[in-house]
Design a protein around this motif. Structure first.
Motif, mmCIF file in Angstrom:
data_model
loop_
_atom_site.group_PDB
_atom_site.id
_atom_site.type_symbol
_atom_site.label_atom_id
_atom_site.label_comp_id
_atom_site.label_asym_id
_atom_site.label_seq_id
_atom_site.Cartn_x
_atom_site.Cartn_y
_atom_site.Cartn_z
ATOM 1 N N ASN A 185 2.771 1.545 -13.131
ATOM 2 C CA ASN A 185 3.542 1.065 -11.935
ATOM 3 C C ASN A 185 4.786 1.833 -11.626
ATOM 4 O OD1 ASN A 185 2.271 -0.974 -10.966
ATOM 5 N ND2 ASN A 185 2.930 -2.514 -12.269
ATOM 6 N N LYS A 236 -2.804 -3.466 -12.506
ATOM 7 C CA LYS A 236 -3.340 -4.786 -13.005
ATOM 8 C C LYS A 236 -4.761 -4.537 -13.156
ATOM 9 C CE LYS A 236 -0.685 -8.776 -11.824
ATOM 10 N NZ LYS A 236 -0.080 -8.921 -10.627
ATOM 11 N N GLU A 237 -5.343 -3.756 -12.518
ATOM 12 C CA GLU A 237 -6.897 -3.662 -12.853
ATOM 13 C C GLU A 237 -6.981 -2.881 -14.271
ATOM 14 O OE1 GLU A 237 -8.862 -3.457 -8.237
ATOM 15 O OE2 GLU A 237 -9.409 -2.003 -9.682
ATOM 16 N N ARG A 262 -7.811 0.459 -9.280
ATOM 17 C CA ARG A 262 -7.096 0.630 -8.048
ATOM 18 C C ARG A 262 -5.562 0.099 -8.150
ATOM 19 N NH1 ARG A 262 -9.911 3.818 -7.623
ATOM 20 N NH2 ARG A 262 -11.523 4.432 -6.225
ATOM 21 N N SER A 263 -5.297 -0.210 -9.456
ATOM 22 C CA SER A 263 -3.927 -0.962 -9.583
ATOM 23 C C SER A 263 -3.706 -1.052 -11.051
ATOM 24 C CB SER A 263 -3.814 -2.202 -8.906
ATOM 25 O OG SER A 263 -4.454 -3.078 -9.751
ATOM 26 N N GLU A 287 0.853 -1.354 -18.022
ATOM 27 C CA GLU A 287 1.180 -1.940 -16.817
ATOM 28 C C GLU A 287 2.333 -1.188 -16.115
ATOM 29 O OE1 GLU A 287 0.669 -6.148 -16.325
ATOM 30 O OE2 GLU A 287 1.246 -6.174 -14.201
ATOM 31 N N ASP A 292 -7.699 -7.543 -8.125
ATOM 32 C CA ASP A 292 -6.416 -8.340 -7.849
ATOM 33 C C ASP A 292 -6.778 -9.462 -7.145
ATOM 34 O OD1 ASP A 292 -5.309 -6.414 -9.371
ATOM 35 O OD2 ASP A 292 -4.022 -5.429 -7.714
ATOM 36 N N GLU A 327 -3.552 4.628 -1.528
ATOM 37 C CA GLU A 327 -4.680 3.947 -2.417
ATOM 38 C C GLU A 327 -4.219 4.800 -3.656
ATOM 39 O OE1 GLU A 327 -9.278 3.187 -2.345
ATOM 40 O OE2 GLU A 327 -8.635 5.064 -1.931
ATOM 41 N N VAL A 328 -4.230 3.878 -4.639
ATOM 42 C CA VAL A 328 -4.197 4.229 -6.278
ATOM 43 C C VAL A 328 -5.437 4.375 -6.717
ATOM 44 C CG1 VAL A 328 -3.122 3.445 -8.195
ATOM 45 C CG2 VAL A 328 -2.004 3.003 -6.388
ATOM 46 N N MET A 355 2.179 -2.823 -3.505
ATOM 47 C CA MET A 355 2.032 -1.248 -3.334
ATOM 48 C C MET A 355 2.059 -0.964 -1.649
ATOM 49 S SD MET A 355 1.865 0.620 -5.608
ATOM 50 C CE MET A 355 1.662 -0.692 -6.764
#
Lengths: 491, 479, 125
Positions: free
Chosen positions: B230, B166-167, B163-164, B226, B112, B6-7, B1
């Motif tokens: 993304n 993946k999280e 925050r991602s 995911e 992550d 910040e996501v 990223m």
């Protein structure tokens, strides 16, 4: 007057029960006689939407057999009619609306079930304001109902067909529903006895919803005694209705003998303000005097917020109805517009064609008061005022047993007289709506005639005070004969 | 990223509750019935019908609440969410709005970087599922099947703590794991029993206010969650960097094209006109009920993981894998509890060979063709040196093929390890004699050749000689 | 997947309609709803209004809204809203399947069905 002298259609339920028991006539004879009377007056009164003659005669035969074999429920063989808001299996259930003019219910309402199980015979379904939204029976898709006392006049509403049929001695008793006065007001305007029980006393299962937190089923009869007979059967807990109350049902008939001596009757001064017709006021005051003479005590009570009951109601009821009536969408049942272009068209046109003007107004009012930006100002506000009104009643009932006053501000009005102004129409229910908002039981009994038209006395009690209301009404009917007066053309 | 951005992600997970009957009616919730055969009058929104709440959904919601350390509301209220859609028979969905049954919970995931991270659960509320629209096969019409209408759903709403992508997936997996541990949902994503919406926004790192979010719908697999997130992150960052603005809207993830697209023009939004459902009364839950439910809570994944590490001395990562599903954990414990092998060895087998086969054959652990007892039997034979690890793989495959227990297979195939020193010595002698050149080189110092001799011996014995013994004897004889 | 499409069916009042001013007017000078507002409410309620009904609806709806506006004068600080006349809690039913298939009987009431499905004009997303 002895019952034997009366024509069969003149008798009350209690009188008919005695006649059946004594073998004066059979249920079939009784049913045939009343079916004939329905047919005879239908053109004049338009009190019925559906007559279930074949089914009624079958039921009557079964009732006769049951009686012969010593069986049969407490209402065995007694004829009644249902407001067309109660679902009846295999029978058209229209709610007075075009949107349901082809709707055959696949199931019976709890009220229908209980009365049938007790042996009562259903003769048909009565006309009503569309979805019970109205106070004059003029909003019915099937046309207005005429008041037997003067067929140019409205019988009131929304249970107008039920009230007219009972007043005209077509049937001894009818079910009704009362959301803002829809049993009590037509009872008052037709000289009949109408009781709206405590919210939750009678199951709402199978009663097509108008405003779920206000709707309650009840009966229109020619005497408090008959109302007690029917209510005892209809009332009681039903697991299918989450708002039904699990509270023992007293023997209402057995309780009728209770004297009014020492009964504390609250009088709300605001109810006798200039809004009330003076002749109606005089009749109601006479009635209160009779009760006082019989030993009751009249006490002034104050309901400071009662003046806001009508506007409160016209936020709460439309809000609930706007949501309750969303299910009528032309997909699973009911009216569907021809050749819809798309989904929106299917919905808008099926509903636009299916609902009448008053229903549309209320659905739109309800949509508006619940919509973003208005919810707090209208809906939430109305819920708070509803709390205040309920609290007023709670306070009042700390000092009195019942509150009595007029049922309606005037006697019956002409068909077409108030249709132009919704607010004037809404104010018809100014004395009755409070009981619905607070969930209280109320009864209207005939208490006089003003220019030849019936006047109603309303009594409202605390939650589950049906027994006291019925007893008080019964005692009053022992003192007076207003409830026995029949409209001239329907003797 | 992109480091500058910040996501911020919040998830709304919808999980069907595994009740027998619907949330407000007595119709069956079984999946896959003929259309509309499990839609009773209440589910169809017939005139006059009324809802009555299923006791089991309350218990299940409370169970979930306790599992995520949340507050179980002593009083919660059902509200109506009003909108017209053909799969919504009443024209409103019964849901919970202002007063949900579960509030303020939390769970823990690995971020992550592999560190433990707390994710807040804002609330979980009960509601009814809608029916299904079928768009193909009806010409200019859509067909409506209301069998699913009224199936109980628990909607679990996270704080915007993720925050991602993946999280987000880790969080969703954790919820999935918990509801299945609790046995309140089958978690079947193919059948739509477990699905989620994601609220995604980006903001410059360091900025306090949240960016405008888009709500992504239709995320019915971990992979789609995911990918969709993304894609959406990229889209938003690109949009902003190109001078555009993110619009608050609902976007649908299209898994075929791997993109999200706007579901409607921005002029339209919703006005659901929520209000308390007058057909239902407030749900009241007392402490006694909550405590009774608490007693039924199973050991949950996190606690089990900690216990596995301490009780079985497993690597943390292995304990985490073994505790994702209660069934896998139970299987592992059954193996570890009945074998004399070291617990970590048992873990290696369950996570390695067994899981690989289960995945390959697409079989649930509950339906494994090698029972825990049988696997334990195999591990016992390794532990007591009856067979080598290498031979064990052959036995394992034979077990999967249904050829019997480890002992039976070892016996039938003659796989028992040769441990008789005399027998091994004579083979070793023969091998040295057959390879004099190599023996000389070894003796001259080329010790690497030991492997050659071991291989030769194993070849001669069909792999059944005990490798340790072979080594030792070779070293002695080649001195 | 269709549940995810629900919100597409809802519509909100456009922002200019969200800032209606009539409540700020004095009660003696009631302000009517506009035709656009009424049309918007009708759309939200899925009610087609014929042109000939429209003026009448606007006029009567305005009177109703003005009438209920008198509630604003009631002091209701610290008053709990009352959603229900009964002070009771929800009763729960046991999780049991009590219904059997009645589809064919029930679909006799349905205007349009095919193969057990209810039909509607194609839902386009």
């Amino acid at each position: 007057m002895g019952e034997g002298d009366q024509a069969i259609h003149q008798r009350t339920l209690a009188g008919l029960a005695k006649g059946l028991a004594a073998g004066e006539f059979s249920s079939r004879e009784l049913t045939e006689a009343l079916l004939e009377r329905i047919a005879k007056h239908q053109a004049t009164l338009n009190a019925f939407i559906t007559v279930t003659a074949d089914q009624a005669l079958d039921q009557a035969d079964r009732a006769d057999q049951a009686r012969a074999s010593g069986n049969g429920g407490p209402l065995n063989g007694l004829p009644i009619v249902h407001k067309d808001l109660f679902c009846t299996r295999g029978v058209l259930t229209t709610c007075g609306s075009r949107i349901l003019d082809n709707f055959v219910s696949p199931y019976d309402a709890a009220v229908v079930e209980r009365l049938a199980a007790a042996g009562a015979i259903m003769l048909g379904k009565t006309n009503m304001d569309e979805f019970a939204m109205g106070s004059s029976n003029e909003t019915s898709f099937f046309g207005p109902v005429a008041n037997p006392w003067d067929t140019k006049l409205s019988p009131g509403g929304s249970s107008g067909g039920s009230a007219a049929a009972v007043a005209a001695r077509i049937v001894p008793a009818a079910t009704g529903t009362d959301t803002g006065g829809s049993i009590r007001q037509p009872a008052a305007l037709t000289g009949t006895t109408g009781i709206k029980p405590t919210y939750g006393r009678v199951s709402r299962f199978g009663m097509v919803a108008f405003a779920s937190s206000l709707d309650q089923a009840g009966v229109i009869t020619r005497s408090a005694e008959d109302a007690a007979m029917l209510l005892g059967v209809m009332a009681g807990h039903d697991v299918r209705d989450s708002t039904s109350v699990d509270h023992p049902v007293p023997d209402y008939v057995a309780g009728l003998g209770k004297s009014v001596k020492g009964l504390r009757i609250g009088i709300v001064r605001q109810h006798f303000d200039e809004g009330l017709d003076s002749q109606c006021a005089a009749s109601v005051k006479d009635a209160l005097k009779s009760l006082e003479d019989a030993g009751a005590e009249l006490v002034d009570v104050d309901l400071p917020n009662i003046g806001l009951s009508v506007p409160t109601y016209y936020v709460v009821a439309p809000a609930e109805c706007s949501s309750n009536l969303s299910r009528f969408d032309g997909v699973r049942f009911g009216h569907r517009a021809e050749k819809p272009e798309d989904l929106l068209d299917l919905y808008s046109r099926s509903r636009g064609e299916g609902f009448g003007a008053e229903v549309k107004r209320r659905v739109m009012t309800g949509t508006y008061v619940l919509s973003a930006g208005y919810y707090d100002a209208y809906y939430l506000k109305a819920q708070k005022v509803r709390q205040l009104i309920s609290q007023d009643f709670r306070n009042a009932f700390e000092n009195v047993d019942v509150i009595a006053g007029p049922t309606a501000p005037t006697t019956a009005f002409a068909i077409g007289e108030k249709t132009d102004d919704p607010i004037t129409m809404y104010l018809n229910d100014i004395y009755t709506i409070g009981a619905n908002l607070a969930g209280l039981p109320g009864i209207s009994v005939p208490c006089g005639l003003a220019d030849g038209l019936p006047v109603g006395l309303q009594m409202v009690g605390p939650h589950f005070a049906e027994e006291a209301l019925l007893a008080c009404a019964y005692q009053y009917q022992q003192l007076t004969d207003w409830h026995q007066r029949a409209p001239g053309g329907f003797l | 990223m992109s480091g500058h951005w910040e996501v911020v992600i919040g998830l709304e997970v919808h999980t069907q509750l595994a009740t027998k009957s619907k949330i407000f009616s007595g119709a069956s919730t079984a999946y896959g019935a003929d259309p509309n055969t499990q839609a009773c009058l209440i589910d169809l929104g017939y005139p006059g019908v009324l809802p009555v709440l299923n006791a089991e959904v309350v218990r299940m919601a409370a169970k979930f609440g306790l599992a995520v350390n949340a507050r179980i509301a002593p009083r919660s209220v059902f509200a109506r969410k009003n909108y017209f859609y053909p799969d919504l028979p009443k024209g409103y969905q019964i849901s919970q709005y202002e007063l949900p049954i579960v509030e303020s919970g939390e769970l823990f995931i690995r971020d992550d970087e592999g560190n433990e991270k707390r994710i807040g659960i804002t609330r979980a509320h009960l509601e009814e599922d809608a029916g299904k629209s079928v768009h193909a096969g009806f010409g200019k019409s859509s067909g409506i099947d209301l069998n699913r209408a009224g199936t109980p759903l628990l909607e679990i709403v996270s704080e915007p703590d993720l925050r991602s992508a993946k999280e987000a997936v880790a969080y969703m997996r954790k919820i999935h794991s918990i509801v299945r541990y609790l046995e309140i949902s089958d978690g079947n994503m193919q059948e739509g029993s477990f699905r989620c919406d994601a609220n995604v926004s980006v903001r410059p790192r360091g900025q306090k206010e949240l960016g405008t979010r888009a709500e992504l719908k239709n995320l019915n697999s971990f992979r789609f969650v995911e990918k969709a997130i993304n894609y959406e992150i990229e889209r938003q960052i690109e949009l902003i960097e190109d001078g555009g603005e993110v619009v608050q809207e609902t976007r649908l993830y299209d898994s075929d094209k791997d993109e999200t697209r706007s579901m409607r023009s921005k002029e339209e939004a919703n006005d659901y006109r929520y209000f308390p459902d007058p057909d239902l009364l407030p749900v009241e839950i007392d402490d006694e009920f909550v405590e009774a439910v608490r007693k039924t809570l199973p050991e949950l994944p996190d606690a089990k993981q900690v216990r596995f590490v301490s009780q079985y001395e497993l690597k943390a990562a292995d304990a985490e894998i073994l505790t994702i599903s209660r069934a896998l954990a139970d299987y592992y414990e059954a193996v570890a509890g009945s074998t004399s092998a070291v617990a970590q060895v048992a873990a290696n087998w369950v996570i390695g060979d067994l899981s690989a086969l289960l995945n390959k054959e697409n079989v649930d652990i509950q339906k494994s063709r090698i029972s825990a007892t049988k696997l334990a039997g195999l591990l016992d034979r390794i532990a007591d040196s009856t067979i080598s690890g290498k031979i064990a793989k052959e036995v394992f495959e034979a077990m999967w093929s249904g050829e019997g227990s480890a002992d039976e297979i070892i016996e039938a195939k003659g796989l028992k390890q040769i441990t008789d020193t005399g027998a091994i010595e004579s083979i070793v002698d023969a091998v040295i004699e057959a390879n004099p050149g190599q023996a000389a080189e070894f003796r001259a110092g080329k010790e690497k050749l030991l492997g050659f001799f071991v291989g030769q011996v194993m070849k001669e014995t069909g792999g059944k000689a005990n490798p340790g013994q072979v080594n030792q004897i070779l070293k002695t004889k080649l001195k | 997947m269709d549940t995810t499409l629900h919100k597409a069916a809802g519509i909100i009042l456009p922002p200019d309609l969200l800032h209606l001013s009539h409540r700020q007017e004095s009660p003696e000078n009631p302000v009517s709803l506009t035709k656009e507002q009424v049309q918007h409410i009708a759309t939200l309620a899925r009610l087609q209004l014929e042109d000939r009904e429209s003026d009448d609806v606007v006029e009567k709806l305005s009177r109703i809204v003005d009438f209920v506006d008198q509630l604003q004068a009631a002091p209701t600080d610290d008053v709990l809203p009352m959603a229900h006349p009964l002070n009771m809690s929800q009763r729960l039913r046991a999780d049991e399947v009590s219904e059997t298939d009645q589809r064919d009987f029930v679909q006799q009431n349905a205007p349009s069905t095919e193969g057990g499905y209810y039909l509607v004009p194609k839902v386009i997303e």
